[in-house]
Design a protein around this motif. Structure first.
Motif, short mmCIF file in Angstrom:
data_model
loop_
_atom_site.label_atom_id
_atom_site.label_comp_id
_atom_site.label_asym_id
_atom_site.label_seq_id
_atom_site.Cartn_x
_atom_site.Cartn_y
_atom_site.Cartn_z
N TRP A 20 2.70 14.25 -5.14
CA TRP A 20 2.53 14.16 -3.74
C TRP A 20 1.42 14.45 -3.43
CZ3 TRP A 20 5.67 16.84 -6.81
CH2 TRP A 20 6.19 17.57 -6.33
N ASN A 24 2.41 16.41 1.75
CA ASN A 24 3.02 15.10 1.22
C ASN A 24 3.70 14.81 0.06
OD1 ASN A 24 3.81 12.55 3.16
ND2 ASN A 24 2.12 11.88 3.16
N VAL A 26 5.39 12.41 -1.32
CA VAL A 26 5.27 10.38 -0.93
C VAL A 26 6.91 9.82 -1.88
CG1 VAL A 26 4.34 8.76 -0.94
CG2 VAL A 26 3.04 10.93 -0.85
N GLY A 47 4.01 2.60 4.03
CA GLY A 47 4.54 3.97 3.98
C GLY A 47 5.28 4.38 3.29
N GLY A 49 5.96 4.50 0.06
CA GLY A 49 5.17 4.72 -1.19
C GLY A 49 5.63 3.93 -2.20
N THR A 52 2.18 3.61 -4.50
CA THR A 52 1.58 5.22 -4.98
C THR A 52 2.24 4.85 -6.18
OG1 THR A 52 1.83 6.56 -2.64
CG2 THR A 52 2.61 7.50 -5.06
N SER A 67 -3.62 14.98 -5.11
CA SER A 67 -2.09 14.71 -5.47
C SER A 67 -2.09 15.32 -7.08
CB SER A 67 -2.67 13.17 -6.05
OG SER A 67 -3.41 12.98 -7.61
N GLY A 229 10.11 7.20 0.29
CA GLY A 229 10.28 7.97 -1.38
C GLY A 229 11.25 7.94 -2.15
#
Lengths: 258, 283
Positions: A20, A24, A26, A47, A49, A52, A67, A229
């Protein structure tokens, strides 16, 4: 329920990973096993993920304020998110190359020597050898060996990115994460890096985020398709591209969205 | 109706004229100081002590005194200021407390020097009994330069691109290693500029040394930190306010000119340092 972990030889084993940023969510419950000495491409629309996900594998998300991460990531059978794990060791073992070449404002030599120096891995002649070996591995040595003392900023974009690869290799990692390493480069420089990735997979486990499907097809053995995600599909690159199982994957590959 | 072309040329001429006025006023000040000051400047003026009885003599103890004051002030303010800047830029979370602290530091940077002078006089000189001395004035001057050092250093460090930090952290560097070897070095030109800016402010400061340092008429160099040191600006103030003694006013101009030249050296070295670093670091 306590999960009992059985190490079955995978290089990286991600289990129920959630990330997160503030509120959000993710990454949602990602589980993924990655074999050693392979190239895995992480693909998906902006976007979704991708970045990430790879930043989770060397705990670089920890750096971002707000985070939060749950789940486990085992590298060689040891959970890097375990409270006993040493984040600096994790990052040494799991190197990273960023989207935009980010050499440090130092000389070419000092950029590569930086990691070994801070980890006290080598000094003097030995350090020179590490620098040379890393630059050779990154296919940059022949272009820079007569100007190691020059500023890293004097190199071209493609050379800078290979310097960043050499810098990552200098601390002797097992895994190299690459976050769209060619997105800021021209086609010629891109092709050099792609060749390099193939060579690197002989000695390293490479995970590369890419926007470019042709690139994923060219360089990777396995492909992960990520959407909002979640992992939509994961398998051999050949299978994913020739015979996608999921409708979303197919739509993405055929360019219906992205 | 004015047509665009005419408007353009009028604006150009006006701006040019106004710039000329502001630049020429600076030039006039410098010329005036130079003409009147250069009359008294010679080796004897630079190398002897003032004679306050006959409003004669030189400014040697004042030049050295100013250097001492600035050195002490910088020696105190620089390590404190840089540490605070590192903390604010790299370690503190960007929350309400940090933002409030930053606001106060910025406010402190603009505090009237008479306030710092008063604090120095009542607290350092009387309360802690450091007397009217080099020490009291040097410490009080560091209150003046500290907020500048912090603000400029912090801003230079915050301007260091995030990618540099990430590059180092991703190699397994600790936060301190990243801060020290990467952020601090990349911010060095800005930090040095900040320090030189602080030195400039301390060098030209009159009120604080006048209240905490000394009369500006010292005829000997201080033998310890706790002896009076007024420095060149205070000397200039005292000599300049002897309106009926022309030898005194001339000497005030001499002092001003020397002070101005010291500034010139300071700015020039700031420029050199910046250029050298920039060449080394930037594209």
């Amino acid at each position: 329920m306590m999960a009992i972990y059985m190490f079955d030889g995978e290089k990286i084993d991600i289990r129920n990973l959630n990330v997160w940023f503030e509120d959000n969510h993710v990454l949602k419950d990602i589980s993924l096993k990655i074999r050693g000495n392979t190239v895995t491409a992480v693909m998906g629309p902006s976007g979704c993920g991708k970045t990430t996900l790879i930043r989770a594998i060397n705990r670089m998300n920890d750096v971002i304020e707000g985070s939060r991460t749950t789940g486990q990531i085992y590298v060689d059978g040891r959970d890097i998110y375990d409270s006993n794990s040493n984040v600096y060791d994790v990052r040494r073992k799991v190197g990273m190359v960023f989207q935009k070449p980010n050499p440090l404002p130092k000389s070419i030599y000092e950029n590569v020597a930086f990691g070994p120096k801070i980890h006290k891995m080598a000094r003097g002649k030995e350090l020179d050898q590490v620098v040379e070996k890393s630059l050779r591995e990154a296919a940059l040595w022949d272009e820079v060996n007569n100007r190691l003392k020059d500023s890293a900023f004097e190199l071209s974009g493609g050379q800078q990115q290979r310097l960043c690869i050499a810098r990552a290799l200098a601390v002797k990692p097992d895994v190299v994460l690459m976050d769209e390493p060619c997105s800021a480069l021209d086609p010629a420089a891109t092709s050099k890096i792609e060749q390099l990735i193939r060579v690197l997979s002989e000695n390293y486990t490479v995970i590369i985020v890419t926007h470019n499907m042709q690139q994923a097809a060219r360089v990777s053995d396995f492909t992960v398709f990520l959407y909002l995600g979640e992992i939509i599909e994961y398998g051999k690159t050949k299978n994913i591209f020739e015979n996608p199982q999921n409708e979303l994957t197919e739509k993405y590959i055929t360019g219906e969205f992205g | 109706m004015i047509d665009a072309e005419k408007e353009e040329s009028v604006a150009k001429i006006l701006l040019w004229a106004v710039s000329l006025i502001s630049v020429s006023s600076l030039f006039a000040i410098f010329t005036y100081i130079f003409l009147r000051g250069s009359k008294v400047i010679n080796l004897e003026f630079l190398m002897t002590a003032p004679n306050p009885i006959f409003w004669a003599g030189g400014i040697f103890p004042q030049i050295v005194g100013s250097l001492y004051l600035v050195a002490l002030c910088t020696a105190v303010a620089t390590p404190l200021g840089i540490s605070a800047a590192i903390f604010l830029s790299e370690y503190a979370r960007n929350n309400f407390i940090t933002k409030t602290t930053r606001f106060f530091i910025l406010t402190l940077a603009g505090i009237p020097t008479i306030v710092i002078g008063l604090f120095g006089l009542t607290f350092l000189v009387y309360r802690l009994d450091f007397r009217v001395s080099l020490f009291s004035a040097g410490i009080a001057l560091s209150f003046l330069t500290l907020p500048w050092t912090i603000t400029v250093s912090e801003e230079s460090m915050r301007a260091v691109p995030m990618e540099y930090r990430e590059a180092a952290l991703a190699l397994g560097a600790t936060k301190w290693q990243t801060t020290w070897h990467v952020v601090f070095k990349a911010a060095a030109p800005g930090i040095i500029t900040g320090i030189l800016l602080g030195i400039g402010k301390a060098l030209g400061e009159t009120t604080i040394p006048l209240m905490c340092g000394g009369s500006g008429l010292e005829t000997f160099l201080p033998r310890s930190l706790f002896e009076p040191v007024g420095g060149l600006p205070v000397y200039t103030f005292i000599f300049a306010t002897q309106g009926n003694v022309s030898s005194a006013v001339d000497r005030a101009f001499g002092g001003s000119l020397v002070l101005t030249l010291m500034f010139l050296v300071l700015s020039a070295s700031a420029l050199v340092v910046r250029n050298r670093y920039q060449k080394k670091l930037r594209k």
